[in-house]
Design an enzyme around this catalytic site. Structure first.
Site, PDB file in Angstrom:
ATOM      1  CG  HIS A 179      -0.280   0.241   2.461  1.00 51.35           C
ATOM      2  ND1 HIS A 179       0.217  -0.594   3.076  1.00 51.35           N
ATOM      3  CD2 HIS A 179      -0.011   1.349   3.297  1.00 51.35           C
ATOM      4  CE1 HIS A 179       0.754  -0.313   4.484  1.00 51.35           C
ATOM      5  NE2 HIS A 179       0.724   1.231   4.313  1.00 51.35           N
TER       6      HIS A 179
HETATM    7  C1  UD1 Z   1      -1.682   5.238   6.402  1.00 53.79           C
HETATM    8  C2  UD1 Z   1      -0.518   5.703   7.044  1.00 53.79           C
HETATM    9  C3  UD1 Z   1       0.660   4.812   6.784  1.00 53.79           C
HETATM   10  C4  UD1 Z   1       0.210   3.411   7.170  1.00 53.79           C
HETATM   11  C5  UD1 Z   1      -1.207   3.059   6.600  1.00 53.79           C
HETATM   12  C6  UD1 Z   1      -1.900   1.704   7.126  1.00 53.79           C
HETATM   13  C7  UD1 Z   1       0.216   8.212   6.741  1.00 53.79           C
HETATM   14  C8  UD1 Z   1       0.806   9.161   6.331  1.00 53.79           C
HETATM   15  N1  UD1 Z   1       0.104   6.639   6.313  1.00 53.79           N
HETATM   16  O1  UD1 Z   1      -1.321   5.092   5.123  1.00 53.79           O
HETATM   17  O2  UD1 Z   1       1.735   4.847   7.312  1.00 53.79           O
HETATM   18  O3  UD1 Z   1       0.925   2.303   7.032  1.00 53.79           O
HETATM   19  O4  UD1 Z   1      -2.204   4.207   6.926  1.00 53.79           O
HETATM   20  O5  UD1 Z   1      -2.975   1.328   6.449  1.00 53.79           O
HETATM   21  O6  UD1 Z   1      -0.320   8.346   7.954  1.00 53.79           O
HETATM   22  N2  UD1 Z   1      -9.015   5.252   2.627  1.00 53.79           N
HETATM   23  C9  UD1 Z   1     -10.322   4.600   2.581  1.00 53.79           C
HETATM   24  N3  UD1 Z   1     -10.674   4.291   3.881  1.00 53.79           N
HETATM   25  C10 UD1 Z   1     -10.188   4.568   4.983  1.00 53.79           C
HETATM   26  C11 UD1 Z   1      -8.825   5.077   5.296  1.00 53.79           C
HETATM   27  C12 UD1 Z   1      -8.503   5.549   3.823  1.00 53.79           C
HETATM   28  O7  UD1 Z   1     -10.879   4.187   1.666  1.00 53.79           O
HETATM   29  O8  UD1 Z   1     -10.506   4.118   5.993  1.00 53.79           O
HETATM   30  C13 UD1 Z   1      -8.415   5.299   1.370  1.00 53.79           C
HETATM   31  C14 UD1 Z   1      -8.820   6.838   1.060  1.00 53.79           C
HETATM   32  O9  UD1 Z   1      -8.811   6.690  -0.616  1.00 53.79           O
HETATM   33  C15 UD1 Z   1      -7.312   7.565   1.168  1.00 53.79           C
HETATM   34  C16 UD1 Z   1      -6.353   6.474   0.898  1.00 53.79           C
HETATM   35  O10 UD1 Z   1      -6.965   5.281   1.411  1.00 53.79           O
HETATM   36  O11 UD1 Z   1      -7.201   8.721   0.415  1.00 53.79           O
HETATM   37  C17 UD1 Z   1      -5.239   6.698   1.875  1.00 53.79           C
HETATM   38  O12 UD1 Z   1      -5.515   6.824   3.096  1.00 53.79           O
HETATM   39  P1  UD1 Z   1      -4.388   7.631   4.147  1.00 53.79           P
HETATM   40  O13 UD1 Z   1      -5.082   7.438   5.736  1.00 53.79           O
HETATM   41  O14 UD1 Z   1      -4.123   8.921   3.695  1.00 53.79           O
HETATM   42  O15 UD1 Z   1      -3.145   6.753   4.047  1.00 53.79           O
HETATM   43  P2  UD1 Z   1      -2.815   5.215   3.984  1.00 53.79           P
HETATM   44  O16 UD1 Z   1      -2.149   4.783   2.731  1.00 53.79           O
HETATM   45  O17 UD1 Z   1      -3.824   4.502   4.452  1.00 53.79           O
END
Ligand code: UD1
Length: 371
Positions: free
Chosen positions: A214
């Site tokens: 991811h």
């Molecule tokens: C985040 C953390 C990363 C961790 C990962 C574990 C940061 C910078 N990154 O990355 O260190 O390894 O979590 O999962 O804090 N989304 C959903 N549902 C959710 C949350 C997110 O669909 O409940 C999707 C959204 O499109 C969002 C994308 O995932 O834009 C990324 O989510 P985000 O929290 O920004 O970063 P992660 O890639 O999850």
């Protein structure tokens, strides 16, 4: 109660780190602990399921910030968290790991104390000092800045202490206590054996590899993602690959219209199902940080699909091999494992299930010297 502590959670890897600390603080009659969820992760299988399985209580405050650019997400959390600080006035905030929520709340508390001479919230960082030395990783920025702002820094491995000392942090603020995430793993390992996930997916023990990807560096660029998938396709000729998909990765695959029908895909999984899948895998392929540590404790070979790791003890002591994204390197390491020549590891010192106990004792003693 004499002392008030806020524990912050926000994204999936935070929950299993905060749970043992929250539980341990209950043993201190003078400490009141408040759990806050920023809402960085909000999907059922990235958040709720962990509360249920790890028996975390409902957070007292849910900030509901949701997704957004890093700046938007960090800023929204800061704004909401400042209001909580104003109202709750905790003696200390405890942040874990390296996600945006970690930095946002630490920064909010640090800024708060610039303006308020009387009320000075302390900051404790659990999982301090890890460094990938790659500033393009959002987590590296989060870790470094959080450490620079923290009063107490709890580390998982000796290298983290060295990193912090090199950055000028006073030695008396750094505590090598072990790994809270491993507290959760050891506590829930037996329960995870009861998970029916292997049966549901019709998998046999040691007959599959487990994959998670991811990281933006692996999934955001189409060419890099396709290159990695080509290697995985080759590996899938030799062993079935089970792939719980993170929403970020799913979105990128959909946007790029890339098919991955050679992988056994499943939705993002809860804690117990994932722990069971890890425990019985032949090996694990991952770009996650925490999984490198969990496989080390489980004794499962782990191939890290990154050029670096901020957790060097997992390869110097544990079962981890950092393979980067070079196809020949990845394939040759997979072959070794399939030929029965997998790396054998040991468990790092203090990864013994008692890290939360050590942290809470240090926090309590520190609070008593301060107030
Ligand atoms: C985040 C953390 C990363 C961790 C990962 C574990 C940061 C910078 N990154 O990355 O260190 O390894 O979590 O999962 O804090 N989304 C959903 N549902 C959710 C949350 C997110 O669909 O409940 C999707 C959204 O499109 C969002 C994308 O995932 O834009 C990324 O989510 P985000 O929290 O920004 O970063 P992660 O890639 O999850």
């Amino acid at each position: 109660m004499k002392y008030k502590i806020i524990i912050v959670v926000g994204a999936r890897p935070n929950f299993m780190k905060a749970a043992p600390v929250y539980e341990e603080f209950k043993k201190y009659p003078e400490i009141k602990t408040i759990l806050i969820h920023t809402g960085q992760h909000y999907d059922q299988n990235l958040s709720r399921v962990f509360f249920d399985e790890l028996k975390l209580p409902e957070p007292k405050f849910y900030l509901g910030v949701g997704s957004g650019s890093h700046s938007i997400q960090t800023a929204k959390i800061m704004i909401e968290f400042e209001t909580i600080l104003q109202k709750q006035k905790p003696n200390m905030i405890v942040v874990v790991g390296d996600v945006n929520s970690t930095l946002a709340c630490a920064l909010s508390a640090a800024k708060y104390r610039c303006l308020n001479k009387v009320y000075q919230p302390l900051i404790a960082h659990i999982e301090a000092g890890l460094r990938s030395f790659d500033w393009r990783m959002p987590e590296e920025i989060n870790r470094r800045l959080t450490d620079a702002l923290s009063d107490l820094l709890f580390t998982t491995e000796p290298q983290a202490n060295d990193n912090l000392l090199k950055e000028g942090i006073e030695p008396n603020r750094i505590f090598y206590v072990g790994n809270v995430m491993i507290d959760s793993l050891l506590k829930f390992k037996a329960q995870a054996r009861k998970s029916k996930i292997l049966k549901e997916l019709k998998l046999k023990e040691k007959n599959y590899a487990l994959l998670t990807i991811h990281r933006p560096t692996n999934v955001d660029d189409k060419k890099d993602l396709e290159k990695l998938l080509q290697v995985l396709k080759k590996i899938a000729d030799s062993i079935e690959i089970v792939f719980p998909i993170h929403p970020r990765t799913r979105k990128m695959l959909e946007d790029y219209k890339i098919s991955i029908d050679f992988l056994r895909t499943v939705p993002a999984l809860g804690y117990l199902d994932f722990l069971r899948l890890m425990s019985d895998a032949k090996f694990v392929l991952t770009d996650s940080g925490g999984i490198q540590e969990e496989t080390t404790v489980l004794g499962i070979p782990c191939l890290t699909l990154r050029k670096n790791t901020e957790r060097p003890i997992t390869f110097s002591v544990g079962t981890n091999t950092v393979v980067g994204n070079e196809p020949t390197h990845i394939i040759s390491e997979v072959k070794k494992i399939l030929q029965g020549k997998a790396k054998k590891g040991n468990i790092p010192e203090f990864w013994d299930g008692r890290t939360a106990e050590r942290i809470c004792k240090i926090v309590y003693d520190y609070l008593r010297t301060q107030h």
